[in-house]
Design a protein around this motif. Structure first.
Motif, PDB file in Angstrom:
ATOM      1  N   GLU A 140       2.580  22.531 -22.394  1.00  0.00           N
ATOM      2  CA  GLU A 140       1.823  23.702 -22.835  1.00  0.00           C
ATOM      3  C   GLU A 140       2.718  24.931 -22.909  1.00  0.00           C
ATOM      4  O   GLU A 140       2.558  25.769 -23.795  1.00  0.00           O
ATOM      5  CB  GLU A 140       0.641  23.954 -21.902  1.00  0.00           C
ATOM      6  CG  GLU A 140      -0.369  22.826 -21.936  1.00  0.00           C
ATOM      7  CD  GLU A 140      -1.800  23.314 -21.803  1.00  0.00           C
ATOM      8  OE1 GLU A 140      -2.005  24.454 -21.390  1.00  0.00           O
ATOM      9  OE2 GLU A 140      -2.698  22.522 -22.108  1.00  0.00           O
ATOM     10  N   SER A 147       2.566  14.073 -13.831  1.00  0.00           N
ATOM     11  CA  SER A 147       1.790  14.320 -15.047  1.00  0.00           C
ATOM     12  C   SER A 147       1.327  15.766 -15.086  1.00  0.00           C
ATOM     13  O   SER A 147       1.197  16.359 -16.162  1.00  0.00           O
ATOM     14  CB  SER A 147       0.612  13.357 -15.155  1.00  0.00           C
ATOM     15  OG  SER A 147      -0.153  13.376 -13.996  1.00  0.00           O
ATOM     16  N   LEU A 148       1.078  16.354 -13.911  1.00  0.00           N
ATOM     17  CA  LEU A 148       0.720  17.774 -13.886  1.00  0.00           C
ATOM     18  C   LEU A 148       1.864  18.614 -14.429  1.00  0.00           C
ATOM     19  O   LEU A 148       1.676  19.461 -15.307  1.00  0.00           O
ATOM     20  CB  LEU A 148       0.387  18.194 -12.457  1.00  0.00           C
ATOM     21  CG  LEU A 148       0.073  19.667 -12.256  1.00  0.00           C
ATOM     22  CD1 LEU A 148      -1.228  20.024 -12.926  1.00  0.00           C
ATOM     23  CD2 LEU A 148       0.015  20.011 -10.784  1.00  0.00           C
ATOM     24  N   PHE A 186       1.289   6.477  -7.103  1.00  0.00           N
ATOM     25  CA  PHE A 186       0.176   7.303  -7.573  1.00  0.00           C
ATOM     26  C   PHE A 186       0.445   8.780  -7.336  1.00  0.00           C
ATOM     27  O   PHE A 186       0.106   9.627  -8.169  1.00  0.00           O
ATOM     28  CB  PHE A 186      -1.128   6.900  -6.855  1.00  0.00           C
ATOM     29  CG  PHE A 186      -1.825   5.713  -7.458  1.00  0.00           C
ATOM     30  CD1 PHE A 186      -1.425   4.427  -7.154  1.00  0.00           C
ATOM     31  CD2 PHE A 186      -2.890   5.882  -8.313  1.00  0.00           C
ATOM     32  CE1 PHE A 186      -2.064   3.334  -7.706  1.00  0.00           C
ATOM     33  CE2 PHE A 186      -3.553   4.789  -8.862  1.00  0.00           C
ATOM     34  CZ  PHE A 186      -3.133   3.513  -8.555  1.00  0.00           C
ATOM     35  N   SER A 187       1.018   9.125  -6.185  1.00  0.00           N
ATOM     36  CA  SER A 187       1.280  10.535  -5.883  1.00  0.00           C
ATOM     37  C   SER A 187       2.275  11.114  -6.863  1.00  0.00           C
ATOM     38  O   SER A 187       2.095  12.219  -7.376  1.00  0.00           O
ATOM     39  CB  SER A 187       1.830  10.687  -4.469  1.00  0.00           C
ATOM     40  OG  SER A 187       0.970  10.102  -3.550  1.00  0.00           O
ATOM     41  N   ILE A 239       0.846  -1.202   0.000  1.00  0.00           N
ATOM     42  CA  ILE A 239       0.000   0.000   0.000  1.00  0.00           C
ATOM     43  C   ILE A 239       0.872   1.240   0.000  1.00  0.00           C
ATOM     44  O   ILE A 239       0.600   2.218  -0.715  1.00  0.00           O
ATOM     45  CB  ILE A 239      -0.931   0.014   1.223  1.00  0.00           C
ATOM     46  CG1 ILE A 239      -1.869  -1.173   1.196  1.00  0.00           C
ATOM     47  CG2 ILE A 239      -1.730   1.307   1.265  1.00  0.00           C
ATOM     48  CD1 ILE A 239      -2.852  -1.180   2.344  1.00  0.00           C
ATOM     49  N   ASP A 240       1.935   1.221   0.799  1.00  0.00           N
ATOM     50  CA  ASP A 240       2.844   2.370   0.843  1.00  0.00           C
ATOM     51  C   ASP A 240       3.415   2.654  -0.535  1.00  0.00           C
ATOM     52  O   ASP A 240       3.460   3.803  -0.990  1.00  0.00           O
ATOM     53  CB  ASP A 240       3.994   2.092   1.816  1.00  0.00           C
ATOM     54  CG  ASP A 240       3.518   2.001   3.252  1.00  0.00           C
ATOM     55  OD1 ASP A 240       4.326   1.628   4.124  1.00  0.00           O
ATOM     56  OD2 ASP A 240       2.342   2.300   3.505  1.00  0.00           O
ATOM     57  N   ALA A 254       2.213   1.717  -3.482  1.00  0.00           N
ATOM     58  CA  ALA A 254       1.165   2.160  -4.421  1.00  0.00           C
ATOM     59  C   ALA A 254       0.847   3.626  -4.201  1.00  0.00           C
ATOM     60  O   ALA A 254       0.697   4.398  -5.152  1.00  0.00           O
ATOM     61  CB  ALA A 254      -0.081   1.301  -4.245  1.00  0.00           C
ATOM     62  N   ALA A 255       0.724   4.037  -2.932  1.00  0.00           N
ATOM     63  CA  ALA A 255       0.412   5.441  -2.643  1.00  0.00           C
ATOM     64  C   ALA A 255       1.501   6.343  -3.179  1.00  0.00           C
ATOM     65  O   ALA A 255       1.229   7.393  -3.788  1.00  0.00           O
ATOM     66  CB  ALA A 255       0.241   5.639  -1.141  1.00  0.00           C
ATOM     67  N   PHE A 304       2.249  18.129 -18.206  1.00  0.00           N
ATOM     68  CA  PHE A 304       1.247  18.860 -18.968  1.00  0.00           C
ATOM     69  C   PHE A 304       1.584  20.343 -19.041  1.00  0.00           C
ATOM     70  O   PHE A 304       1.534  20.961 -20.106  1.00  0.00           O
ATOM     71  CB  PHE A 304      -0.109  18.711 -18.261  1.00  0.00           C
ATOM     72  CG  PHE A 304      -1.153  18.084 -19.109  1.00  0.00           C
ATOM     73  CD1 PHE A 304      -1.584  16.795 -18.855  1.00  0.00           C
ATOM     74  CD2 PHE A 304      -1.711  18.777 -20.162  1.00  0.00           C
ATOM     75  CE1 PHE A 304      -2.550  16.209 -19.639  1.00  0.00           C
ATOM     76  CE2 PHE A 304      -2.679  18.187 -20.948  1.00  0.00           C
ATOM     77  CZ  PHE A 304      -3.103  16.904 -20.689  1.00  0.00           C
ATOM     78  N   LEU A 305       1.900  20.927 -17.873  1.00  0.00           N
ATOM     79  CA  LEU A 305       2.190  22.358 -17.841  1.00  0.00           C
ATOM     80  C   LEU A 305       3.424  22.669 -18.676  1.00  0.00           C
ATOM     81  O   LEU A 305       3.467  23.655 -19.418  1.00  0.00           O
ATOM     82  CB  LEU A 305       2.388  22.835 -16.397  1.00  0.00           C
ATOM     83  CG  LEU A 305       1.159  22.750 -15.503  1.00  0.00           C
ATOM     84  CD1 LEU A 305       1.493  23.207 -14.094  1.00  0.00           C
ATOM     85  CD2 LEU A 305       0.032  23.597 -16.054  1.00  0.00           C
ATOM     86  N   GLN A 338       3.382  27.093 -26.230  1.00  0.00           N
ATOM     87  CA  GLN A 338       3.112  28.524 -26.217  1.00  0.00           C
ATOM     88  C   GLN A 338       4.301  29.296 -26.753  1.00  0.00           C
ATOM     89  O   GLN A 338       4.159  30.238 -27.540  1.00  0.00           O
ATOM     90  CB  GLN A 338       2.803  28.965 -24.780  1.00  0.00           C
ATOM     91  CG  GLN A 338       2.302  30.380 -24.646  1.00  0.00           C
ATOM     92  CD  GLN A 338       1.153  30.672 -25.565  1.00  0.00           C
ATOM     93  OE1 GLN A 338       0.312  29.814 -25.819  1.00  0.00           O
ATOM     94  NE2 GLN A 338       1.122  31.862 -26.102  1.00  0.00           N
ATOM     95  N   PHE A 373       2.898  10.031  -9.803  1.00  0.00           N
ATOM     96  CA  PHE A 373       2.242  10.124 -11.112  1.00  0.00           C
ATOM     97  C   PHE A 373       1.404  11.387 -11.201  1.00  0.00           C
ATOM     98  O   PHE A 373       1.404  12.078 -12.225  1.00  0.00           O
ATOM     99  CB  PHE A 373       1.372   8.880 -11.336  1.00  0.00           C
ATOM    100  CG  PHE A 373       0.555   8.944 -12.586  1.00  0.00           C
ATOM    101  CD1 PHE A 373      -0.814   9.134 -12.533  1.00  0.00           C
ATOM    102  CD2 PHE A 373       1.153   8.846 -13.830  1.00  0.00           C
ATOM    103  CE1 PHE A 373      -1.567   9.208 -13.692  1.00  0.00           C
ATOM    104  CE2 PHE A 373       0.408   8.923 -14.993  1.00  0.00           C
ATOM    105  CZ  PHE A 373      -0.957   9.100 -14.928  1.00  0.00           C
ATOM    106  N   SER A 374       0.671  11.689 -10.143  1.00  0.00           N
ATOM    107  CA  SER A 374      -0.204  12.857 -10.160  1.00  0.00           C
ATOM    108  C   SER A 374       0.608  14.134 -10.362  1.00  0.00           C
ATOM    109  O   SER A 374       0.350  14.932 -11.273  1.00  0.00           O
ATOM    110  CB  SER A 374      -0.965  12.926  -8.836  1.00  0.00           C
ATOM    111  OG  SER A 374      -1.736  14.097  -8.783  1.00  0.00           O
ATOM    112  N   VAL A 375       1.614  14.332  -9.500  1.00  0.00           N
ATOM    113  CA  VAL A 375       2.396  15.557  -9.595  1.00  0.00           C
ATOM    114  C   VAL A 375       3.198  15.574 -10.888  1.00  0.00           C
ATOM    115  O   VAL A 375       3.290  16.596 -11.578  1.00  0.00           O
ATOM    116  CB  VAL A 375       3.329  15.693  -8.372  1.00  0.00           C
ATOM    117  CG1 VAL A 375       4.171  16.925  -8.477  1.00  0.00           C
ATOM    118  CG2 VAL A 375       2.504  15.733  -7.096  1.00  0.00           C
TER     119      VAL A 375
END
Lengths: 537, 237
Positions: free
Chosen positions: B202, B194-195, B187-188, B180-181, B183-184, B198-199, B206, B190-192
């Motif tokens: 872009e 991919s953000l 995922f974290s 679980i540790d 996986a958490a 993306f930025l 630009q 991955f979230s930050v």
């Protein structure tokens, strides 16, 4: 491009303090509504046709709820779903508290502190989010916030101490600032005629996330604990991967297919220059020195504040007091949040109906009535000792309280024209402060049982709502006093000093004043001013 | 009028849902007629001890009970015994959901059931493998003698009236697993990540778009055309 001079468009005001909330009122005919009809084959900058009728700023004039058409309706759905996701994760812990408290060895005081933490983070983030939306656009604001708080949600799966639990709930609550980006995004996409309805629906459906979570989390926990066979203390941790993944998915979707304005994104559109920041303090000054700001901060604190508190405590209350199982307690608790789907917009509509018949005085009485009845029902909830009646009273209580929240935002736009953003931010933060205060006073004390706490919360709600009697608009009157001879122009123009008025900086306030005459009520509508009719382009 | 009548009838009907809850047995009315002993048995070392730490997953509890000889003859109505795990006062402070109440229907002291056995005056022993859902707290064991309907008639417990001696502390599982540790964390990140990705993408797009001057003028041209068509629409030009 857009005609210069009197009718400045939203693009011109980007970055100005408070501009993030222009259009929220739905009453700003000038200059934010453009009544020019645009032919149905209106296209955006890239030549794509709009599927909804739009005004000349390409903001939609109609709301088609079942449509997902770009850009307007897609924005509506992205916006409320991401707000709902944030409410979902902020209140994902309470329905599972009976398991979490055994796993982490929490005491009642610990749980109360965690409850306070879970509404404190958003105070700061809501104040910051307005600026972020003004500068970078609601799409980035929403996506950045929702993806940056996802790690906090995943951290909930790995907490093993009391302090860890409190800290994680604090950080997750930052996500509630999506309220600001949601409202801002709606105001950019929808014409002033329907922006009030669009905002009310989006806010209500987003708040319903607090109810959905109380239904879904116990079900997910049951699924993992019973069907998959994990231990209790592991199953609840796994259940938190659901809100975490929702954050990531919504963040990616918003980034991929969302857009800031009907014509595209901020970064690819020209923006008409940065705005002055030296008026920020003026805006702040007029917001802070208007006593009505603080009155509504107090009343909203006991309206949204009560709703947030109940989201935090209700599943535990039913589980402990009536000995029902976790899933049923969660289902009962979820009704509070779910009522938001209809009651918050309904509150706004009730406020508008009262205004049509009685003007602003009607709005004030409607708000006071709704919130006081909510308080009385809250007292009743605390006094009832059996399950069936408690559930009935809970449902009716949540309808009235949430309608009061909707009715509050029917009045907020009229408190000030210059400082609308500051006042909305302060009132919104007041909701959270009210929740913190309630949880500290009534639910962290050893001497109060939970039912006594609920009863006292109702008493305090009634007491704090009574300050509404002190609200007085010179041009419209108060709850008990009739209006004076002052006019709307005096009131809204009074926010600008002589030097500013000499430069005609207050022209938008004057236009707003003219359109707010509807708040006089039908009996005084004939007394419109004899000034020259305003020209409309 | 009839709408109000219907509403009143409904209200009365709902309020009539008030379940007539019969009060349970009062704990004060029960006599302590059973003697109970509980020991912690460590499966690994095969040692038993009376007080101390019991670890969930590795330890068992051995509970033996019998009728106290001074109460011989008073056990006519006893049919079964319910053996329950009860919280000691130190684990009850500031936790209203574990509160002790005299009415046994409402009492939450002994919310964890261990087992149920048939009553025999000579008593019995049971070995209980401590389950993984037991929270970390300080406990004692109580045995209720019940009749055929389950109503409590008497009790016995491992500790004294003040609940201060012979207490056992159970050490729970944390519920955490390494998987679980991991996986958490994944995922974290991955979230930050991919953000940021993306930025970053872009921002690069630009910069490319801004560097093309032709694109700039094209935008300005389109704006002017649009502006003129709007003005024509409202008959200004």
């Amino acid at each position: 491009m857009a005609p210069q001079g009197e009718n400045r468009t939203d693009a011109d005001l980007t970055g100005e303090p408070g501009s993030s909330l222009h259009g929220v009122t739905g009453h700003e005919v000038f200059p934010y509504i453009n009544m020019d009809t645009v032919p149905e084959e209106a296209t955006d900058l890239k030549g794509r046709k709009f599927s909804l009728p739009v005004d000349s700023e390409h903001k939609a004039k109609k709301l088609k709820i079942y449509s997902f058409a770009r850009p307007h309706m897609l924005t509506f759905h992205l916006s409320w779903i991401s707000f709902m996701t944030c409410f979902f994760s902020t209140f994902a812990a309470p329905p599972l508290l009976p398991i979490i408290r055994d796993n982490l060895g929490l005491t009642k005081t610990n749980i109360a502190h965690a409850g306070v933490a879970s509404v404190s983070g958003s105070i700061i983030s809501r104040l910051l989010m307005g600026t972020i939306c003004d500068l970078f656009g609601p799409r980035y604001g929403c996506a950045i916030l929702i993806m940056a708080t996802a790690p906090a949600v995943f951290c909930m799966s790995i907490v093993s101490t009391v302090d860890g639990f409190i800290l994680v709930r604090f950080f997750i609550s930052f996500a509630l600032a999506t309220f600001v980006s949601c409202q801002f995004w709606m105001s950019s996409m929808f014409n002033g005629q329907i922006v009030g309805l669009a905002n009310g629906l989006a806010a209500g459906w987003g708040n319903a996330g607090g109810g959905i979570t109380q239904l879904v989390m116990p079900l997910v926990y049951d699924l993992i604990a019973k069907n998959i066979g994990a231990d209790n203390f592991t199953a609840w941790r796994l259940a938190f991967f659901l809100p975490g993944c929702m954050h990531i998915v919504m963040g990616l979707i918003v980034l991929a297919i969302g857009q800031d304005l009907p014509d595209g994104n901020y970064s690819s559109l020209k923006r008409s220059g940065d705005k002055v920041t030296d008026t920020f303090f003026k805006v702040l000054q007029y917001g802070v020195t208007n006593y009505r700001t603080w009155i509504f901060t107090i009343t909203y604190g006991y309206c949204l504040g009560v709703e947030l508190t109940v989201d935090n405590i209700i599943a535990q209350y039913f589980y402990d007091r009536f000995d029902i199982n976790l899933t049923i307690a969660g289902t009962i608790g979820s009704t509070v949040g779910l009522m938001n789907i209809i009651s918050r917009p309904a509150g706004g509509m009730i406020s508008d109906m009262a205004a049509r018949r009685f003007g602003m005085r009607g709005r004030l009485w409607a708000l006071w009535t709704l919130q006081t009845i909510g308080g009385v029902l809250c007292i009743g909830l605390g006094l009832l000792g059996s399950l069936g009646p408690s559930v009935v009273v809970l449902v009716i209580f949540s309808i009235f309280m949430e309608a009061a929240c909707g009715a509050t935002f029917g009045i907020i736009p009229f408190i000030s024209r210059r400082s609308l953003g500051v006042i909305s931010g302060a009132v919104g933060a007041g909701g959270n402060v009210g929740s913190i205060l309630t949880q500290v006073l009534f639910f962290s004390n050893q001497s109060y049982s939970m039912e006594k706490g609920i009863m006292l919360m109702g008493v305090m709600a009634i007491a704090c709502t009574a300050v509404l009697f002190l609200v007085y608009f010179p041009q419209w009157g108060g709850m008990l006093c009739p209006p004076s001879k002052a006019t709307e122009e005096d009131y809204y123009g009074g926010e600008w000093n002589e030097a500013e008025r000499a430069k005609n900086l207050h022209r938008n306030s004057l236009k707003f004043a003219e359109n707010s005459r509807s708040e006089r009520g039908p009996s005084r509508q004939e007394q419109t001013s004899d000034s020259a009719p305003t020209t409309r382009v | 009028m009839s709408a109000i009548k219907i509403a009143l009838v409904l209200a009365v009907a709902l309020l009539a849902l008030v379940s007539v809850a019969e009060a349970g047995v009062s704990f004060k009315s029960l006599n302590e007629t059973l003697t109970v002993q509980a020991q912690i048995h460590d499966r690994a070392t095969n040692m038993t001890f009376f007080t101390g730490l019991a670890h969930v997953g590795t330890d068992d509890m051995v509970i033996s009970w019998a009728l106290n000889s001074s109460f011989a003859g008073k056990d006519a109505r006893y049919v079964n015994v319910k053996i329950r795990l009860c919280y000691a006062p130190v684990s009850q402070t500031d936790r209203g959901w574990r509160k002790t109440k005299d009415d046994l229907e409402k009492d939450k002291t002994c919310s964890k059931g261990i087992t149920q056995q048939k009553y025999v005056p000579t008593g019995n022993t049971t070995i209980w493998r401590i389950t993984k859902d037991v929270p970390g707290a300080v406990y004692f064991v109580r045995v209720y003698a019940v009749d055929a309907l389950g109503t409590e008639l008497a009790f016995g417990q491992t500790t004294d009236k003040a609940k201060t001696i012979n207490l056992m502390e159970i050490v729970p599982i944390s519920g955490r697993h390494v998987s679980i540790d991991i996986a958490a964390a994944v995922f974290s990140v991955f979230s930050v990540g991919s953000l940021m990705g993306f930025l970053g993408l872009e921002a690069i797009k630009q910069r490319k778009a801004n560097s093309k001057a032709g694109h700039f003028f094209r935008e300005a041209f389109i704006d002017t055309i649009r502006g003129q068509s709007v003005l024509r629409e409202v008959k200004i030009i």
